[in-house]
Design an enzyme around this catalytic site. Structure first.
Site, PDB file in Angstrom:
ATOM      1  N   HIS A  78      -3.437 -23.173 -57.274  1.00 22.18           N
ATOM      2  CA  HIS A  78      -2.304 -23.643 -58.086  1.00 22.18           C
ATOM      3  C   HIS A  78      -2.735 -24.731 -59.082  1.00 22.18           C
ATOM      4  O   HIS A  78      -2.313 -24.724 -60.235  1.00 22.18           O
ATOM      5  CB  HIS A  78      -1.165 -24.143 -57.196  1.00 22.18           C
ATOM      6  CG  HIS A  78      -0.623 -23.068 -56.298  1.00 22.18           C
ATOM      7  ND1 HIS A  78       0.225 -23.335 -55.256  1.00 22.18           N
ATOM      8  CD2 HIS A  78      -0.818 -21.722 -56.300  1.00 22.18           C
ATOM      9  CE1 HIS A  78       0.536 -22.186 -54.650  1.00 22.18           C
ATOM     10  NE2 HIS A  78      -0.095 -21.201 -55.250  1.00 22.18           N
ATOM     11  N   HIS A 241       4.798 -15.692 -59.628  1.00 25.74           N
ATOM     12  CA  HIS A 241       3.872 -16.496 -58.824  1.00 25.74           C
ATOM     13  C   HIS A 241       2.524 -15.787 -58.692  1.00 25.74           C
ATOM     14  O   HIS A 241       1.470 -16.433 -58.647  1.00 25.74           O
ATOM     15  CB  HIS A 241       4.431 -16.838 -57.439  1.00 25.74           C
ATOM     16  CG  HIS A 241       3.521 -17.784 -56.715  1.00 25.74           C
ATOM     17  ND1 HIS A 241       3.490 -19.139 -56.997  1.00 25.74           N
ATOM     18  CD2 HIS A 241       2.518 -17.575 -55.830  1.00 25.74           C
ATOM     19  CE1 HIS A 241       2.544 -19.709 -56.292  1.00 25.74           C
ATOM     20  NE2 HIS A 241       1.930 -18.776 -55.566  1.00 25.74           N
ATOM     21  N   HIS A 268      -6.085 -12.963 -53.822  1.00 27.09           N
ATOM     22  CA  HIS A 268      -7.207 -13.876 -54.042  1.00 27.09           C
ATOM     23  C   HIS A 268      -8.557 -13.170 -53.865  1.00 27.09           C
ATOM     24  O   HIS A 268      -9.488 -13.396 -54.636  1.00 27.09           O
ATOM     25  CB  HIS A 268      -7.126 -15.055 -53.079  1.00 27.09           C
ATOM     26  CG  HIS A 268      -5.825 -15.790 -53.162  1.00 27.09           C
ATOM     27  ND1 HIS A 268      -5.349 -16.325 -54.342  1.00 27.09           N
ATOM     28  CD2 HIS A 268      -4.885 -16.059 -52.228  1.00 27.09           C
ATOM     29  CE1 HIS A 268      -4.181 -16.900 -54.110  1.00 27.09           C
ATOM     30  NE2 HIS A 268      -3.877 -16.742 -52.842  1.00 27.09           N
TER      31      HIS A 268
HETATM   32 ZN   LIG Z   1       0.014 -19.159 -54.765  1.00 24.88          ZN
END
Ligand SMILES: [Zn+2]
EC number: 3.5.1.108
Length: 307
Positions: A78, A241, A268
């Protein structure tokens, strides 16, 4: 010349780690040109620097973890997304524990911190990784298929599709495209929070994870509805997001990309695999600078753009 950028002044934040539940302090400091973004574990007997590179990513379960030797920092995506969105090249991030504070579960607190400290132009050209031909990674088949791709593009845009079979998520847009030259990161992307389901949260807690997580820093859903009193911040907050995360994951490569990223159900792990795939093919990219800002993609020369 399109110049590198760092912070004008030092700024600090305190919060808890999403998974560890541990209190952690961050100090964001200006860094010289060509430093990149470097996490510094200042709580260890000898401070350890962890520079952002594709190969610094050592764990991608739940969040992106970077490490050097035995020192690690979890959940970097983030704050890295905020740095990508605001076009920050050089920064020291001193941290007192092994996890970045989750704050409100989005990137907006980091954007606020960075904006408050101000952006300083430096006497060195911004170096971009320009993608020259398509690079793609895929995993799974049928219902488990996921993929992520980079293609040549004069600018930076991301197109993401999620596929959550959940009553709340189904009712929202599951696909979104964000172009850094057209949209505004702080307005369109940064406020989107991470999300989870009560069942998952209970399971993760039983494994000692998500200890710092709750309604203050995530969208939490049961089988039927969003449990947060304020509801959603964007109609399509979930997919936004995922774009926020992808921007952070991709910025770990150490330089801004000139590319179109598109992804289906990526996360990820696959985002990092995509970076490694790109770097493994030396003819798939080149490093470029812009001596004449008019040659740069639209909006890239204006600091105010991302704000
Ligand atoms: Zn996240």
């Amino acid at each position: 010349m399109l110049q590198q950028r760092t912070l004008k002044s030092i700024t600090r934040a305190v919060g808890v780690g999403l998974h560890s539940g541990q209190r952690v302090e961050l100090t964001l400091r200006p860094a010289p040109a060509d430093t990149g973004i470097v996490f510094r574990r200042v709580d260890l007997p000898e401070p350890v620097d962890i520079p952002m590179r594709a190969e610094s990513v050592t764990d991608t379960r739940l969040a992106s973890t970077v490490s050097t030797g035995g020192a690690k920092v979890q959940t970097v995506e983030h704050i890295m997304s905020a740095c990508a969105g605001l076009g920050l090249d050089n920064l020291y991030i001193d941290i007192t524990a092994d996890e970045v504070p989750i704050l409100d579960g989005s990137a907006s607190s980091f954007v606020f911190l960075l904006q408050s400290a101000g952006i300083e132009l430096q006497k060195a050209p911004r170096r971009f990784i320009r993608v020259l031909r398509p690079v793609e990674v895929r995993e799974g088949e049928g219902d488990n298929l996921k993929w992520a791709r980079l293609e040549p593009y004069h600018g930076f845009k991301l197109s993401f599709e999620i596929d959550f079979d959940h009553r709340v998520v189904n009712a929202t847009g599951q696909r979104y495209e964000f172009d850094l030259s057209v949209g505004q990161y702080a307005r369109d992307i940064a406020r989107a929070r991470t999300f989870g389901f009560t069942k998952e949260v209970e399971y993760m807690r039983s494994k000692g994870l998500a200890l710092g997580g709750g309604l203050d820093n995530a969208i939490v859903m049961d089988d039927h509805k969003v449990l947060n009193a304020g509801g959603l911040r964007y109609d399509d907050e979930f997919v936004k997001h995922k774009i926020l995360d992808a921007m952070g994951d991709l910025y770990i490569v150490g330089k801004p990309l000139l590319a179109a990223y598109s992804a289906f159900r990526s996360g990820h792990a696959l985002n990092n695999k995509l970076l490694r795939e790109l770097l493994a093919q030396s003819d798939a990219y080149e490093i470029v600078t812009f001596e004449d800002t008019r040659q740069a993609p639209h909006g890239f020369g204006e600091i105010a753009r991302a704000w």
